[in-house]
Design a protein around this motif. Structure first.
Motif: not given
Length: 558
Positions: A9-10, A32-33, A35, A39, A323, A325, A333, A335-336
Motif C-alpha cells: 500500500e502506498d 505514506p508507506r 520507504l 525508492d 492520494r 506523490r 512518482r 502514489l496509489s
C-alpha cells in the motif's frame, strides 16, 4: 510487493474505531508507506549553516544579563553555537558538503567545503564589528537557499541559529514564513534553534514547516543541549529517500473536519490546511511531507480529527480518501490511492480500538492552551499555577512526556529563569514526537462476526457443559436501515464515494444490514487482551470513560 505477494500500500490510512456513535469525535491516521532504499532517486546530503553573529551572541549562555568574565571558563552564546556546529558536522558523513555563513545585518560565507575539512579547521571568521548591530534573518535565508540551489543531493537543509528577533530587512513573520515555505517547495528544508530568552521561537516555528524548531535555554547545560539538538538535526538528514512529497485528502462532507495534526517527525497542530466544503462538498486537505527518510523512523505521520454525522448508516460509510506523490516536478512518482470507511451507529458503548490517537490530539491541544495562558498570565505566581495545572491535566490524558515538560517549566520559573526563555524551552520540548511503533497503529484489530461470536459461545458452553451459564458479553444489536451517505457529485451527493477508481473502503468485515435480532459485530469479549478493557465488564482503567456508562442492551437503554 509484500512478503505475502500482495502489492504494498502506498498510503496507510486507518480510523481509531470501526463503529462510531452518532455525533462523536474520532480520529483517522494517515501516512505514506515506509520507504526503502529502492525508492531513492538521489543520494547525498548538503548543508548550509547560518550562525547569528550579532553582539547579543557575546552574552553568557547561562545568564542573559551578563557577559563572560575573561579567564572564568564561562561560555557565551557564541561558544554554544560553535559547539553546536561542531556537533552537527561531526555527526555527518565526512564527505558531506557544508556551507557555513555568519550573519547580522549582513551575511557572508565563512567556509565552503566538506564536513571533514571543517572539523580539521576547527574555527572560522565572523562578521566585522561594524556589521553586528542587527539581525537580518531574511538576507541570511536567501543567501543560504541560493548556496544550496545548485546541489543535487537528496537531502538539502539549512540550519538557522539565532538568539534574537528579525529587526533588519524583512521583519513580517508571515512573509518570512512564506519565504521558507517556497524554498521547501524546491526541496530546500529549514531547521532552526533559538538561544536564550530573546529568541523569537514563534517565528522559528513558522520558518520550519518541513523541519524542526528547537530552543536552548539559559541554563548551565546550554552547551550540552545545543550539541544534542545538532545531533538530532544530523540524524534527521541521513538516509533521506526523497526530498519532498505530498498527501492530498478528500473528506466526505457528512464528516466535519475538526483539526489536523502532525505526529511525526514533529508533534504539532497544522493550521490553514483545510479547504472546508461547508457540508455540501468534500473538504480537502493538502499535507506537505518534506524530506522523507528510509524505514519506519522516517515515516511522517498525520492525524485528522473528525465528527461523525447524527444519522445512522446502513453500511460502512466512506470517510476519507487519500492520494499523493513522492518527489516534485517531472520526476514525481504518484502514489496509489487509499480510503477508509466506518459504521455510524446509535450505540454510545462502541469500543475505541486505538484510544491513543485521540490522546495524541488532546495532548497537542492542551500544549497550545497552556502555552497561550502562560503567556497572558499577569504574575509569576499565576504563570507557575498554569504550568502546574497543565502537568496535572497531561497526566490524566495520560501524556507523561508533556507532563514532564510542564513540570520543568514550573521549576524554571521557581529558579528565576526568564518567562520567555521558559516558554520557548517548553514549546520546543513538547513539539518532539512521542510516537513509538507506527506499524502497530496500522495493524488490523480483529473484529468478530455474529456467526463467529455464536460459534465461540457454543464451544464455550460445550466445554463447560453448563447450559445455565448464559453470559452475554457482546454488545447490543444496532438496527440498520439508515440512508447511504456516499457521494459522488451534484445535489444530494448521489453516487458512491469510492467511484473514481479507488480501492474498496478498508474494513475488517463486509457491509451488513443488522436486524434487531442479530448480534452486533464487536471486538473479542472482555478478558481477551483487547486494549482498553479489563477482564470484567465495568472494570476498566481510570481513563476509560465508557466504563461509567449504563449497559447497552435489554433493560439498559433509557
Amino acid at each position: 510487493m509484500t512478503q505475502t505477494g500482495q502489492p504494498a500500500e502506498d498510503i496507510k490510512v486507518t480510523a481509531d474505531r470501526q463503529d462510531i456513535h452518532l455525533g462523536e469525535e474520532f480520529a483517522v491516521l494517515v501516512a505514506p508507506r515506509e520507504l526503502t532504499r529502492s525508492d531513492r532517486s538521489k543520494e547525498g546530503v548538503v548543508y548550509a549553516v547560518l550562525v547569528d553573529d550579532s553582539w547579543s551572541m557575546e552574552l553568557r549562555a547561562d545568564n542573559s544579563k551578563e557577559y563572560p568574565v575573561e579567564g572564568s571558563g564561562q561560555a557565551s552564546r557564541k561558544d554554544v553555537a560553535t559547539a553546536g556546529v561542531r556537533a552537527l558536522v561531526g555527526s555527518l558523513p565526512r564527505a558531506t558538503h557544508v556551507e557555513l555563513l555568519t550573519f547580522a545585518q549582513e551575511s557572508g560565507v565563512r567556509f565552503s567545503g566538506t564536513a571533514g575539512e571543517l572539523l580539521r579547521k576547527g574555527r572560522w571568521n565572523g562578521n566585522v564589528e561594524t556589521e553586528r548591530q542587527w539581525t537580518n534573518i531574511e538576507g541570511a535565508l536567501r543567501r543560504a537557499y541560493r548556496a544550496l540551489e545548485g546541489h543535487r543531493a537528496a537531502s538539502r537543509r539549512v540550519v538557522l541559529v539565532s538568539d534574537g528577533v528579525a529587526n533588519f530587512g524583512e521583519q513580517d513573520p508571515g512573509r518570512l514564513a512564506a519565504l521558507a515555505a517556497e524554498a521547501a517547495g524546491r526541496e530546500l528544508h529549514t531547521d532552526a534553534v533559538g538561544i536564550g530568552e530573546g529568541a523569537d521561537f514563534g517565528l522559528l516555528e513558522r520558518l520550519t514547516p518541513t523541519g524542526m524548531a528547537r530552543h536552548v535555554a539559559s541554563r548551565a547545560r546550554a552547551g550540552e543541549v545545543m550539541s544534542e539538538v545538532a545531533r538530532e538535526f544530523a540524524a534527521n538528514s541521513r538516509d533521506v529517500v526523497t526530498g519532498s512529497g505530498e498527501l492530498s485528502l478528500e473528506i466526505n462532507p457528512s464528516f466535519p473536519v475538526l483539526a489536523v495534526y502532525q505526529l511525526d517527525p514533529v508533534r504539532r497542530r497544522i493550521e490553514g490546511a483545510v479547504q472546508d466544503g461547508g457540508g455540501q462538498a468534500p473538504s480537502r486537505i493538502v499535507l506537505t511531507l518534506g524530506a522523507i527518510r528510509e524505514g519506519e523512523a522516517g515515516q511522517p505521520l498525520y492525524l485528522i480529527k473528525l465528527r461523525a454525522p447524527h444519522r445512522r448508516s446502513a453500511r460502512p460509510m466512506p470517510v476519507l480518501r487519500a492520494r499523493g506523490r513522492l518527489g516534485s516536478g517531472s520526476g514525481a512518482r504518484q502514489l496509489s490511492g487509499a480510503q477508509v470507511a466506518v459504521n455510524v451507529v446509535d450505540n454510545p458503548m462502541t469500543p475505541i480500538l486505538r484510544r491513543d490517537l485521540l490522546r495524541q490530539a488532546e495532548g497537542i491541544d492542551l500544549d497550545r492552551e497552556i502555552t497561550d495562558r502562560a503567556a497572558r498570565a499577569a504574575s509569576e505566581y499565576e504563570r507557575e499555577a498554569v504550568y502546574r495545572e497543565g502537568a496535572a491535566r497531561a497526566r490524566r490524558i495520560p501524556d507523561p512526556a508533556l507532563a514532564a515538560v510542564f513540570d520543568q517549566a514550573g521549576g524554571g520559573l521557581r529558579d528565576g529563569m526568564d518567562p520567555n526563555d521558559v516558554a520557548n524551552e517548553a514549546r520546543a520540548a513538547s513539539s518532539q514526537s512521542s510516537t513509538r511503533s507506527k506499524r502497530a497503529w496500522f495493524e488490523e484489530i480483529p473484529v468478530e462476526m455474529p456467526d463467529e461470536i455464536k460459534a465461540r459461545r457454543a464451544q464455550q458452553y460445550a466445554d463447560l457443559d453448563d447450559d445455565d451459564d448464559d453470559d452475554e458479553d457482546g454488545y447490543a444489536p444496532v438496527s440498520g436501515g439508515g440512508p447511504d451517505f456516499g457521494y459522488g457529485g451534484g445535489p444530494g451527493h448521489g453516487g458512491g464515494y469510492g467511484s473514481a477508481g479507488y480501492p474498496p473502503p478498508r474494513t475488517t468485515r463486509p457491509p451488513q444490514d443488522h436486524g434487531p435480532d442479530d448480534d452486533e459485530p464487536t471486538r473479542p469479549p472482555y478478558g481477551s487482551g483487547a486494549p482498553g478493557r479489563s477482564g470484567t465488564p465495568g472494570a476498566s482503567g481510570a481513563d476509560d470513560d465508557e466504563a461509567t456508562r449504563p449497559p447497552w442492551g435489554p433493560g439498559g437503554r433509557p
